[in-house]
Design a protein around this motif. Sequence first.
Motif, PDB file in Angstrom:
ATOM      1  N   VAL A 113       1.144  -1.146  -0.016  1.00 26.61           N
ATOM      2  CA  VAL A 113      -0.463  -0.112  -0.023  1.00 26.61           C
ATOM      3  C   VAL A 113       0.746   1.235  -0.727  1.00 26.61           C
ATOM      4  O   VAL A 113       0.511   2.137  -0.361  1.00 26.61           O
ATOM      5  CB  VAL A 113      -0.679   0.034   1.032  1.00 26.61           C
ATOM      6  N   ARG A 167      -0.690   6.975   7.252  1.00 25.50           N
ATOM      7  CA  ARG A 167      -1.404   7.286   5.542  1.00 25.50           C
ATOM      8  C   ARG A 167      -1.594   5.513   5.464  1.00 25.50           C
ATOM      9  O   ARG A 167      -3.364   5.358   5.400  1.00 25.50           O
ATOM     10  CB  ARG A 167      -0.488   7.858   4.825  1.00 25.50           C
ATOM     11  N   GLU A 227      -4.379   4.955   7.487  1.00 23.59           N
ATOM     12  CA  GLU A 227      -5.990   4.814   6.785  1.00 23.59           C
ATOM     13  C   GLU A 227      -6.416   4.477   5.681  1.00 23.59           C
ATOM     14  O   GLU A 227      -7.531   4.239   6.427  1.00 23.59           O
ATOM     15  CB  GLU A 227      -5.112   6.625   6.943  1.00 23.59           C
ATOM     16  N   LEU A 228      -5.681   4.344   5.032  1.00 20.68           N
ATOM     17  CA  LEU A 228      -6.288   3.680   3.363  1.00 20.68           C
ATOM     18  C   LEU A 228      -6.696   2.489   4.210  1.00 20.68           C
ATOM     19  O   LEU A 228      -7.371   1.925   3.820  1.00 20.68           O
ATOM     20  CB  LEU A 228      -4.897   3.708   2.392  1.00 20.68           C
ATOM     21  N   ALA A 277      -9.937   2.448   5.672  1.00 20.33           N
ATOM     22  CA  ALA A 277     -11.773   3.511   5.071  1.00 20.33           C
ATOM     23  C   ALA A 277     -11.963   2.079   3.483  1.00 20.33           C
ATOM     24  O   ALA A 277     -12.747   2.187   4.101  1.00 20.33           O
ATOM     25  CB  ALA A 277     -10.087   4.311   3.961  1.00 20.33           C
ATOM     26  N   ALA A 310      -7.380   0.096  -1.195  1.00 19.33           N
ATOM     27  CA  ALA A 310      -6.097   1.043  -0.578  1.00 19.33           C
ATOM     28  C   ALA A 310      -5.467   1.288  -1.073  1.00 19.33           C
ATOM     29  O   ALA A 310      -4.389   2.750  -1.421  1.00 19.33           O
ATOM     30  CB  ALA A 310      -5.526   0.552   0.679  1.00 19.33           C
ATOM     31  N   ARG A 311      -3.959   0.520  -2.559  1.00 16.48           N
ATOM     32  CA  ARG A 311      -2.889   0.798  -2.929  1.00 16.48           C
ATOM     33  C   ARG A 311      -3.329   2.119  -3.697  1.00 16.48           C
ATOM     34  O   ARG A 311      -3.235   3.484  -4.198  1.00 16.48           O
ATOM     35  CB  ARG A 311      -2.054   0.090  -3.439  1.00 16.48           C
ATOM     36  N   LEU A 355      -6.210   3.652  -4.220  1.00 18.96           N
ATOM     37  CA  LEU A 355      -6.432   5.243  -3.299  1.00 18.96           C
ATOM     38  C   LEU A 355      -5.182   6.198  -2.413  1.00 18.96           C
ATOM     39  O   LEU A 355      -5.789   6.858  -2.579  1.00 18.96           O
ATOM     40  CB  LEU A 355      -7.284   4.990  -1.977  1.00 18.96           C
ATOM     41  N   ALA A 356      -4.221   5.799  -2.498  1.00 20.45           N
ATOM     42  CA  ALA A 356      -3.085   5.961  -1.683  1.00 20.45           C
ATOM     43  C   ALA A 356      -3.247   7.396  -2.107  1.00 20.45           C
ATOM     44  O   ALA A 356      -2.414   8.272  -1.742  1.00 20.45           O
ATOM     45  CB  ALA A 356      -1.741   5.510  -1.171  1.00 20.45           C
ATOM     46  N   ARG A 411      -4.590   9.291  -3.699  1.00 20.37           N
ATOM     47  CA  ARG A 411      -5.560  10.249  -4.016  1.00 20.37           C
ATOM     48  C   ARG A 411      -5.975  10.888  -5.456  1.00 20.37           C
ATOM     49  O   ARG A 411      -6.072  11.842  -5.602  1.00 20.37           O
ATOM     50  CB  ARG A 411      -5.833  11.467  -3.110  1.00 20.37           C
ATOM     51  N   TYR A 416     -14.391  10.162  -1.719  1.00 20.90           N
ATOM     52  CA  TYR A 416     -13.542  11.179  -2.114  1.00 20.90           C
ATOM     53  C   TYR A 416     -13.507  11.441  -3.719  1.00 20.90           C
ATOM     54  O   TYR A 416     -12.536  12.081  -3.658  1.00 20.90           O
ATOM     55  CB  TYR A 416     -12.505   9.797  -1.994  1.00 20.90           C
TER      56      TYR A 416
END
Length: 270
Positions: free
Chosen positions: A113, A140, A143-144, A147, A173-174, A176-177, A179, A211
């Motif tokens: 991630v 981070r 947090e991901l 999420a 998650a990866r 989204l890292a 944004r 997001y």
Amino acid sequence: MPLIEVRGLTKVFHSAALAGPRHGGVRAVDDVSLDIHAGETLGLVGESGSGKSTLGRLILRLIEPTSGAIRFEGRDLLLTGRAELRTLRRDLQIIFQDPFASLDPRFRVEEIVAEPFRIHPEALGGGAARGAERGDIRTRVAELLRAVGLDESAMRRYPHEFSGGQRQRIGIARALALRPKFIVCDEPVSALDVSVGAQIVNLLARLQRDYGLTYLFISHSMPVVRYLSTRIAVMYRGKIVETGSAEQIIADPQHAYTRSLLGATPELTT
């Protein structure tokens, strides 16, 4: 202005088996044009081999097109240099189909991630000391994982220790890292059983709201596409044969191939 503009996009694959004057190669994507607007989900539906995944990879320039144009926020992606394209990758991500193949089995979840932050350290902000930067990355990553519905204890484990649905959450998650603004979801539930796939679809819908994401959602399943998509594009033999709102495509399909897809799903024909 659409977030993504595709015009006349074509990809021809050549092989030794198709060499010779009579063969021009395989046109996997054939003169495709479409727009994707910020905040929407465009569902791309069609049978296996119709060119859906190739189109998604072309839009991200993971595959180079034979001809055509791709614009992201008005910038022509086919004219951008390597350095500029590397910067744009922060906004353009993909969730792969197979959660068993898309995660490197040699790395712990934290490393998987965190990989986007190592490629794009500027995403963490400048001026941090090396130790502080490592701490920021761990924060981070935790947090991901939360999420996408995973506990931060997952950071210490390897991909083989998770189920298929959990692995797909790690892949999300990866993606989204950094944004991103736009994500290609390349059949993200086709390798999962129905109940787990439904959980992933609901997760994607929630993340889109939280997001402000824009999706190209690729699937061969009309019910899944109908549930998640704002608009639907139907792809057949490398071409987009019909595009419209999800309600219009389901209620009043115009192309024979679209009608055949709906006919294969009885609950959508009532």
